[in-house]
Design an enzyme around this catalytic site. Structure first.
Site, PDB file in Angstrom:
ATOM      1  N   TYR A 147       0.870  -1.151  -0.031  1.00  0.00           N
ATOM      2  CA  TYR A 147       0.144  -0.107   0.039  1.00  0.00           C
ATOM      3  C   TYR A 147       0.960   1.363  -0.074  1.00  0.00           C
ATOM      4  O   TYR A 147       0.592   2.248  -0.596  1.00  0.00           O
ATOM      5  CB  TYR A 147      -0.903  -0.037   1.245  1.00  0.00           C
ATOM      6  CG  TYR A 147      -1.967   1.055   1.247  1.00  0.00           C
ATOM      7  CD1 TYR A 147      -3.001   1.197   0.598  1.00  0.00           C
ATOM      8  CD2 TYR A 147      -1.375   2.384   2.077  1.00  0.00           C
ATOM      9  CE1 TYR A 147      -4.108   1.996   0.669  1.00  0.00           C
ATOM     10  CE2 TYR A 147      -2.607   3.201   2.151  1.00  0.00           C
ATOM     11  CZ  TYR A 147      -3.869   3.104   1.419  1.00  0.00           C
ATOM     12  OH  TYR A 147      -4.791   4.274   1.591  1.00  0.00           O
ATOM     13  N   LYS A 151       1.059   4.111  -3.043  1.00  0.00           N
ATOM     14  CA  LYS A 151       0.822   5.612  -2.711  1.00  0.00           C
ATOM     15  C   LYS A 151       2.118   6.406  -2.834  1.00  0.00           C
ATOM     16  O   LYS A 151       1.874   7.669  -3.551  1.00  0.00           O
ATOM     17  CB  LYS A 151       0.144   5.662  -1.218  1.00  0.00           C
ATOM     18  CG  LYS A 151      -1.071   4.948  -1.021  1.00  0.00           C
ATOM     19  CD  LYS A 151      -2.242   5.439  -2.057  1.00  0.00           C
ATOM     20  CE  LYS A 151      -3.459   5.036  -1.807  1.00  0.00           C
ATOM     21  NZ  LYS A 151      -4.562   5.350  -2.625  1.00  0.00           N
TER      22      LYS A 151
END
Length: 242
Positions: A147, A151
């Site tokens: 994740y 990002k």
């Protein structure tokens, strides 16, 4: 209050959370929404309540993502809200988890931005893109390796897009929210032993609400930000300042 009357805005991940809050806010301010989501039930609800044009697609499918953006057509703005997570540590990370998270959070966002930009350039340029990233791209959180990579990667891509697309009058920015109180997050962070150590790191002593993030996105899309491009705006109650 910014006025988006006569504007068409494409919102991915529109069915829930920040995406849905954006649909509601931009509709209230006069925009016509093209809502992209995997859930047909959510899309039916958005169409009924907000008059959104609904496109059902799994953005993990690259060909389907391109087709969905072509179906969406020319728009004034693209808001990349679609996102997912698989909680895995560095040691336990799986190929499936990595592909799912990077496929939605990064690759799909790039494809949607690419198709949006191509349509804008063919029409003479202009328009704006806002990518939704996360404070996880700036700080290390346990079990967020894929994740965080997705990002942080999207923030890097935001800066490249701003540089390359600026000549066409296309602005590209990102917002980096802290923990945002979607239904899933509210459940995940309800336990005080988990919530309190994180909350104390926020000078404003609260997490974000979905409307907080939607309003920040609206500012970046609006004519009040005519020369802001390549920026990553923390929407974090001061978390990254500590």
């Amino acid at each position: 209050m910014s006025d988006f009357a006569g504007k068409t805005i494409i919102i991915t991940g529109a069915g829930k959370g920040i995406g849905r809050a954006c649909v509601e806010l931009f509709t209230e301010r006069g925009a016509q929404i093209v809502a992209i989501s995997r859930s047909q039930a959510d899309l039916d609800d958005l169409a009924g309540k907000f008059g959104a044009t609904a496109i059902s697609v799994d953005l993990a499918d690259t060909a389907a993502a391109r087709a969905a953006m072509k179906k969406a057509g020319l728009a004034d703005a693209l808001i990349n809200c679609a996102g997912t997570n698989v909680l895995e540590s560095v040691i336990d990370m799986t190929e499936a988890g990595y592909e799912k998270v990077l496929g939605i959070n990064l690759r799909a966002a790039l494809i949607c931005a690419q198709e949006f930009a191509r349509a804008r350039i063919a029409n003479g340029g202009g328009g704006t893109i806002v990518n939704v990233t996360s404070i996880a791209g700036h700080r290390g959180f346990v079990d967020h390796v894929a994740y965080a990579a997705s990002k942080a990667g999207l923030e890097g891509a935001t800066r490249v897009m701003a540089k390359e697309l600026g000549a066409y009058g296309i602005r590209v920015n990102a917002v980096a929210p802290t923990i945002t109180m979607t239904e899933l997050a509210a459940k995940a962070w309800s336990e005080p032993s988990k919530r309190d150590p994180m909350l104390i790191r926020h000078p404003m002593k609260r997490f974000a609400e979905v409307d907080d993030v939607a309003r920040s996105i609206a500012m970046l899309v609006s004519e009040d930000a005519p020369i802001i491009s390549g920026a990553v705006l923390p929407v974090d109650g001061g978390f990254l300042s500590v």
